[in-house]
Design a protein around this motif. Structure first.
Motif, PDB file in Angstrom:
ATOM      1  N   ASP A   9      -6.180  88.513  -7.567  1.00 27.22           N
ATOM      2  CA  ASP A   9      -5.002  89.366  -7.705  1.00 27.22           C
ATOM      3  C   ASP A   9      -5.259  90.577  -8.599  1.00 27.22           C
ATOM      4  N   LYS A  10      -6.072  90.385  -9.626  1.00 22.64           N
ATOM      5  CA  LYS A  10      -6.378  91.482 -10.545  1.00 22.64           C
ATOM      6  C   LYS A  10      -6.979  92.664  -9.783  1.00 22.64           C
ATOM      7  N   TYR A  11      -7.932  92.392  -8.906  1.00 22.91           N
ATOM      8  CA  TYR A  11      -8.591  93.460  -8.149  1.00 22.91           C
ATOM      9  C   TYR A  11      -7.643  94.079  -7.125  1.00 22.91           C
ATOM     10  N   TYR A  12      -6.786  93.256  -6.551  1.00 20.40           N
ATOM     11  CA  TYR A  12      -5.781  93.773  -5.623  1.00 20.40           C
ATOM     12  C   TYR A  12      -4.854  94.742  -6.358  1.00 20.40           C
ATOM     13  N   THR A  13      -4.388  94.330  -7.539  1.00 22.81           N
ATOM     14  CA  THR A  13      -3.488  95.173  -8.326  1.00 22.81           C
ATOM     15  C   THR A  13      -4.168  96.477  -8.721  1.00 22.81           C
ATOM     16  N   ILE A  14      -5.443  96.401  -9.108  1.00 21.15           N
ATOM     17  CA  ILE A  14      -6.186  97.620  -9.448  1.00 21.15           C
ATOM     18  C   ILE A  14      -6.248  98.557  -8.244  1.00 21.15           C
ATOM     19  N   SER A  15      -6.535  97.997  -7.053  1.00 25.06           N
ATOM     20  CA  SER A  15      -6.638  98.842  -5.855  1.00 25.06           C
ATOM     21  C   SER A  15      -5.311  99.520  -5.542  1.00 25.06           C
ATOM     22  N   VAL A  16      -4.211  98.804  -5.722  1.00 22.55           N
ATOM     23  CA  VAL A  16      -2.890  99.394  -5.462  1.00 22.55           C
ATOM     24  C   VAL A  16      -2.581 100.487  -6.484  1.00 22.55           C
ATOM     25  N   CYS A  17      -2.960 100.257  -7.733  1.00 23.55           N
ATOM     26  CA  CYS A  17      -2.751 101.281  -8.771  1.00 23.55           C
ATOM     27  C   CYS A  17      -3.595 102.528  -8.503  1.00 23.55           C
ATOM     28  N   VAL A  18      -4.809 102.333  -8.012  1.00 18.77           N
ATOM     29  CA  VAL A  18      -5.658 103.469  -7.618  1.00 18.77           C
ATOM     30  C   VAL A  18      -4.958 104.270  -6.526  1.00 18.77           C
ATOM     31  N   GLY A  19      -4.416 103.561  -5.527  1.00 15.27           N
ATOM     32  CA  GLY A  19      -3.684 104.235  -4.450  1.00 15.27           C
ATOM     33  C   GLY A  19      -2.488 105.005  -4.961  1.00 15.27           C
ATOM     34  N   ALA A  20      -1.741 104.411  -5.887  1.00 17.65           N
ATOM     35  CA  ALA A  20      -0.560 105.092  -6.445  1.00 17.65           C
ATOM     36  C   ALA A  20      -0.968 106.351  -7.205  1.00 17.65           C
ATOM     37  N   ALA A  21      -2.045 106.246  -7.982  1.00 17.87           N
ATOM     38  CA  ALA A  21      -2.512 107.414  -8.741  1.00 17.87           C
ATOM     39  C   ALA A  21      -2.967 108.533  -7.804  1.00 17.87           C
ATOM     40  N   VAL A  22      -3.693 108.165  -6.756  1.00 23.72           N
ATOM     41  CA  VAL A  22      -4.141 109.175  -5.777  1.00 23.72           C
ATOM     42  C   VAL A  22      -2.929 109.805  -5.099  1.00 23.72           C
ATOM     43  N   ASN A  23      -1.946 108.986  -4.740  1.00 25.80           N
ATOM     44  CA  ASN A  23      -0.747 109.503  -4.075  1.00 25.80           C
ATOM     45  C   ASN A  23      -0.030 110.515  -4.959  1.00 25.80           C
ATOM     46  N   ILE A  24       0.169 110.184  -6.217  1.00 28.67           N
ATOM     47  CA  ILE A  24       0.860 111.101  -7.137  1.00 28.67           C
ATOM     48  C   ILE A  24       0.066 112.392  -7.309  1.00 28.67           C
ATOM     49  N   ALA A  25      -1.236 112.270  -7.549  1.00 27.01           N
ATOM     50  CA  ALA A  25      -2.065 113.459  -7.784  1.00 27.01           C
ATOM     51  C   ALA A  25      -2.090 114.375  -6.569  1.00 27.01           C
ATOM     52  N   VAL A  26      -2.302 113.800  -5.387  1.00 24.76           N
ATOM     53  CA  VAL A  26      -2.391 114.629  -4.172  1.00 24.76           C
ATOM     54  C   VAL A  26      -1.017 115.205  -3.826  1.00 24.76           C
ATOM     55  N   ASN A  27       0.060 114.436  -4.057  1.00 17.50           N
ATOM     56  CA  ASN A  27       1.412 114.967  -3.832  1.00 17.50           C
ATOM     57  C   ASN A  27       1.687 116.166  -4.722  1.00 17.50           C
ATOM     58  N   LEU A  28       1.287 116.084  -5.987  1.00 10.66           N
ATOM     59  CA  LEU A  28       1.524 117.197  -6.912  1.00 10.66           C
ATOM     60  C   LEU A  28       0.843 118.481  -6.444  1.00 10.66           C
ATOM     61  N   VAL A  29      -0.307 118.327  -5.800  1.00 12.03           N
ATOM     62  CA  VAL A  29      -1.038 119.506  -5.324  1.00 12.03           C
ATOM     63  C   VAL A  29      -0.515 119.989  -3.972  1.00 12.03           C
ATOM     64  N   LEU A  30      -0.293 119.057  -3.043  1.00 13.31           N
ATOM     65  CA  LEU A  30      -0.028 119.459  -1.659  1.00 13.31           C
ATOM     66  C   LEU A  30       1.437 119.702  -1.306  1.00 13.31           C
ATOM     67  N   ILE A  31       2.376 119.027  -1.964  1.00 17.52           N
ATOM     68  CA  ILE A  31       3.782 119.241  -1.599  1.00 17.52           C
ATOM     69  C   ILE A  31       4.227 120.684  -1.856  1.00 17.52           C
ATOM     70  N   PRO A  32       3.860 121.298  -2.995  1.00 16.84           N
ATOM     71  CA  PRO A  32       4.262 122.705  -3.165  1.00 16.84           C
ATOM     72  C   PRO A  32       3.668 123.633  -2.099  1.00 16.84           C
ATOM     73  N   LEU A  33       2.496 123.276  -1.590  1.00 15.46           N
ATOM     74  CA  LEU A  33       1.846 124.132  -0.592  1.00 15.46           C
ATOM     75  C   LEU A  33       2.321 123.862   0.832  1.00 15.46           C
ATOM     76  N   PHE A  34       2.488 122.578   1.179  1.00 11.89           N
ATOM     77  CA  PHE A  34       2.728 122.224   2.580  1.00 11.89           C
ATOM     78  C   PHE A  34       3.985 121.403   2.832  1.00 11.89           C
ATOM     79  N   GLY A  35       4.745 121.107   1.812  1.00 11.94           N
ATOM     80  CA  GLY A  35       5.991 120.354   1.992  1.00 11.94           C
ATOM     81  C   GLY A  35       5.744 118.937   2.494  1.00 11.94           C
ATOM     82  N   ALA A  36       6.528 118.536   3.501  1.00  7.18           N
ATOM     83  CA  ALA A  36       6.450 117.170   4.031  1.00  7.18           C
ATOM     84  C   ALA A  36       5.073 116.866   4.615  1.00  7.18           C
ATOM     85  N   PHE A  37       4.433 117.860   5.205  1.00  7.88           N
ATOM     86  CA  PHE A  37       3.091 117.658   5.750  1.00  7.88           C
ATOM     87  C   PHE A  37       2.112 117.318   4.622  1.00  7.88           C
ATOM     88  N   GLY A  38       2.259 117.952   3.492  1.00 11.63           N
ATOM     89  CA  GLY A  38       1.432 117.640   2.325  1.00 11.63           C
ATOM     90  C   GLY A  38       1.665 116.226   1.828  1.00 11.63           C
TER      91      GLY A  38
END
Length: 142
Positions: A9-38
């Protein structure tokens, strides 16, 4: 989701947290540029990050190479399905453009196309899953 039943479970939780961090970071960059597509691109990037993390945690324990090789025909079938769905959408564009009926038609065409092509592939290659499916269908019809 192989990590959870293996009590990792520890590794599963880490993988999900990695996904959440990537989602937030990429959203911060792409939503202002491309909106919903970003946002859609960010979601795909996050899912890929979770996949990569889980593969890294389970490497050496599962035959990922074989899984990838076995998926190739179905990726090709998915691409063919995309072509058929887009052609169908273009044919019916004037009639049902951007409507619930048009979306329903595209979904039905996609499901039927993928199902038929997958079944044909599995029968042509004598896939054991196709034999199981056929035998269970015959048992229900008897």
């Amino acid at each position: 989701q192989w990590l959870i039943p293996m009590q990792r479970d520890k590794y599963y939780t880490i993988s999900v947290c990695v996904g959440a961090a990537v989602n937030i970071a990429v959203n911060l960059v792409l939503i202002p540029l491309f909106g919903a597509f970003g946002a859609a691109i960010a979601t795909v990037a996050a899912e890929l990050a979770v996949l990569v993390a889980q593969v890294l945690f389970a490497r050496g324990e599962l035959p990922f190479g074989r899984y990838a090789f076995n998926a190739i025909p179905f990726v090709v079938i998915g691409a063919l399905m995309l072509v058929v769905v887009r052609l169908t959408a273009n044919v019916f564009n004037g009639m049902w453009s951007l409507s619930v009926q048009g979306l329903a038609l595209e979904i039905i065409v996609g499901v039927v196309t993928f199902g038929v092509l997958s079944a044909l592939w599995m029968l042509i290659t004598h896939d054991s899953r196709a034999k199981m499916l056929l035998s269970s269908t015959r048992k229900r019809s008897e």
